[in-house]
Design an enzyme around this catalytic site. Sequence first.
Site, mmCIF file in Angstrom:
data_model
loop_
_atom_site.group_PDB
_atom_site.id
_atom_site.type_symbol
_atom_site.label_atom_id
_atom_site.label_comp_id
_atom_site.label_asym_id
_atom_site.label_seq_id
_atom_site.Cartn_x
_atom_site.Cartn_y
_atom_site.Cartn_z
ATOM 1 C CB SER A 34 6.554 -7.945 -8.414
ATOM 2 O OG SER A 34 6.185 -8.504 -7.198
ATOM 3 C CG HIS A 65 8.817 -6.652 -3.634
ATOM 4 N ND1 HIS A 65 7.979 -5.566 -3.620
ATOM 5 C CD2 HIS A 65 8.205 -7.586 -4.390
ATOM 6 C CE1 HIS A 65 6.901 -5.831 -4.330
ATOM 7 N NE2 HIS A 65 7.005 -7.054 -4.804
ATOM 8 C CG HIS A 90 2.949 -8.383 -0.925
ATOM 9 N ND1 HIS A 90 4.325 -8.332 -1.001
ATOM 10 C CD2 HIS A 90 2.486 -7.909 -2.103
ATOM 11 C CE1 HIS A 90 4.676 -7.835 -2.182
ATOM 12 N NE2 HIS A 90 3.587 -7.564 -2.864
ATOM 13 C CE1 TYR A 92 3.477 -12.829 -0.808
ATOM 14 C CE2 TYR A 92 1.762 -11.474 -1.793
ATOM 15 C CZ TYR A 92 3.066 -11.917 -1.757
ATOM 16 O OH TYR A 92 3.982 -11.463 -2.666
ATOM 17 C CD GLU A 93 6.116 -9.912 1.928
ATOM 18 O OE1 GLU A 93 7.331 -9.972 2.180
ATOM 19 O OE2 GLU A 93 5.542 -8.872 1.544
ATOM 20 C CB ALA A 120 3.671 -7.434 -11.158
ATOM 21 C CG MET A 225 -1.404 -11.625 -4.996
ATOM 22 S SD MET A 225 -0.205 -12.942 -4.713
ATOM 23 C CE MET A 225 -0.539 -13.986 -6.139
ATOM 24 C CB SER A 226 0.367 -5.482 -3.630
ATOM 25 O OG SER A 226 0.361 -4.967 -4.946
ATOM 26 C CG ASN A 249 0.370 -13.236 -14.945
ATOM 27 O OD1 ASN A 249 0.880 -12.373 -14.224
ATOM 28 N ND2 ASN A 249 -0.742 -13.851 -14.633
ATOM 29 C CG HIS A 283 7.218 -14.174 -8.124
ATOM 30 N ND1 HIS A 283 6.403 -13.064 -8.194
ATOM 31 C CD2 HIS A 283 8.351 -13.745 -7.498
ATOM 32 C CE1 HIS A 283 7.005 -12.022 -7.628
ATOM 33 N NE2 HIS A 283 8.193 -12.410 -7.214
HETATM 34 O O1 LIG Z 1 3.897 -6.310 -5.219
HETATM 35 P P1 LIG Z 1 3.232 -6.659 -6.506
HETATM 36 O O2 LIG Z 1 1.746 -6.497 -6.445
HETATM 37 O O3 LIG Z 1 3.821 -5.915 -7.684
HETATM 38 O O4 LIG Z 1 3.554 -8.203 -6.739
HETATM 39 C C1 LIG Z 1 2.771 -9.091 -7.483
HETATM 40 C C2 LIG Z 1 1.698 -9.718 -6.598
HETATM 41 C C3 LIG Z 1 2.504 -10.765 -5.855
HETATM 42 O O5 LIG Z 1 3.155 -10.176 -4.773
HETATM 43 C C4 LIG Z 1 3.471 -11.229 -6.855
HETATM 44 C C5 LIG Z 1 2.973 -12.436 -7.590
HETATM 45 O O6 LIG Z 1 3.811 -12.801 -8.647
HETATM 46 O O7 LIG Z 1 3.624 -10.155 -7.816
HETATM 47 N N1 GUN Z 2 -3.448 -12.576 -7.947
HETATM 48 C C1 GUN Z 2 -2.541 -12.389 -8.915
HETATM 49 N N2 GUN Z 2 -1.519 -11.577 -8.704
HETATM 50 C C2 GUN Z 2 -0.630 -11.424 -9.709
HETATM 51 N N3 GUN Z 2 0.470 -10.677 -9.775
HETATM 52 C C3 GUN Z 2 1.021 -10.841 -10.992
HETATM 53 N N4 GUN Z 2 0.291 -11.712 -11.712
HETATM 54 C C4 GUN Z 2 -0.751 -12.081 -10.924
HETATM 55 C C5 GUN Z 2 -1.863 -12.960 -11.125
HETATM 56 O O1 GUN Z 2 -2.049 -13.589 -12.158
HETATM 57 N N5 GUN Z 2 -2.725 -13.065 -10.075
#
Ligand SMILES: O=P(O)(O)O[C@@H]1C[C@H](O)[C@@H](CO)O1
Ligand code: GUN
Length: 311
Positions: A34, A65, A90, A92-93, A120, A225-226, A249, A283
Site C-alpha cells: 500500500s 495500489h 487481497h 478481502y477485496e 504496510a 492484511m496481505s 501506524n 487507510h
Molecule cells: O497491501 P498492504 O498489505 O500493503 O496494505 C495494507 C493492508 C490493507 O490492505 C491496507 C490497510 O490500510 O494496507
Molecule cells: N490489520 C492491519 N493491517 C494494517 N495495514 C496497515 N496498518 C494496519 C493495521 O493496523 N492492521
Amino acid sequence: MAHQALPFAITLDILKRRLPAHLQEPKIGIVCGSGLSTLASALRDVVEVPYSELEGFGTSTVQGHKSSLAFGLLGPGNGIPVVAMLGRFHPYEGHKLSTVVYPIRVLARLGVRNLIITNAAGSLNPKLPVGTIVAIQDHVAIPNMAGPLNPLLGPSLGPEYPRFLPLSNAHSIKLRRLAFLAAHKLGLADDALAEGVYAWVSGPTYETPAEGRFLRAAGADVVGMSTIPEVLAAREEGLEVIVLSLVTNFVVIPDKYRSIKEEVKAELAGKPIEQPPQQVVSHQEVLNVGKQKADVMKDLVAKIIEMIPTD
Ligand SMILES: O=P(O)(O)O[C@@H]1C[C@H](O)[C@@H](CO)O1
Ligand SMILES: Nc1nc2[nH]cnc2c(=O)[nH]1
C-alpha cells in the site's frame, strides 16, 4: 479457479509479445505494498503491462495500489532484469486465493528466483514506531489456522510440488542478511530496519484493542492484511522470499479500558473526568506514511537487489 485451469500459457504468451527480449526473463520480483508503488521508479527501461491485459489477473481495488506489472532494469552496467507488481490482490477485496497468488506463480514461471515482498503494517510492539521497516523473520497466519484460507488448499499443481510444505524456513536468511548489509551500506540508522514477526489477518477491518492484545500475546510484532498467501505460493514455487513491512501506524491497544461507568458516576457527582479522544486507524494514515517512507524503502530494495548474487 481450480489449479488445473490456471491460464499460465496464455499469460506468458501475452507477456512475451509485450516485452523486449532483455526484459523477458526477470530473476528478481518485487511486490509493492500500500502506497509503495513508487518503488518501481528505481527501474530503468520500464515497460508497464496493465493487469487488465493479463489473462488470470484480477484488478486491485484498493487505494494506493496500481494494477500493472512493471518490467525494467536495476543496478549498474547492463542492469539486472526485475519485475515489480504495482498493486496486489487481497482476499478481502473478494479475490479468490488462487487469484491472489496467481501473479506470484507467473513471476516464478518467468524465471524469478528471489522475491522481495513489501507491505504496510500496524505495529503491535512499542519498540517498532511508525516509519520503521521490519524485516520479517516469521509469521502467524490467523486465517490459515482458523479456517480454509490457505492458497495451497486444493489439488496439487503437479507431482514436483510438495503436498506438505515446511514453513520453518519460509523467510530467507540469505535475503535478510543482505537487507541488513544493504541498510549498513546506505548508512541507515540502526533502528530504521528492525526484525519482527508478521501476523496475517483477513481484514478489511482494523483490529479491536482486544484483538491487538491477542496478536501481541501470540508473538506478533506487526499485523497486516496481505503478503502471507504470496509467501506460501512463492515458497511452493521454490523462490527465496524476504518480506519488508513498513510500520504505518500503531494498533490501538490502550493500557486499560476507559471506564464509562466511572465517567458517568464522576459526572453525576459533579466531578467530570476529562475524556481522552478516541484513537482510530485510517487507510489515509497508512498511505501517508507509505508516501513519506517510499524513498527509503525504494533505496533499500534497490540495494538488496544489487547485492543478490547473479548466477
Ligand atoms: O497491501 P498492504 O498489505 O500493503 O496494505 C495494507 C493492508 C490493507 O490492505 C491496507 C490497510 O490500510 O494496507
Ligand atoms: N490489520 C492491519 N493491517 C494494517 N495495514 C496497515 N496498518 C494496519 C493495521 O493496523 N492492521
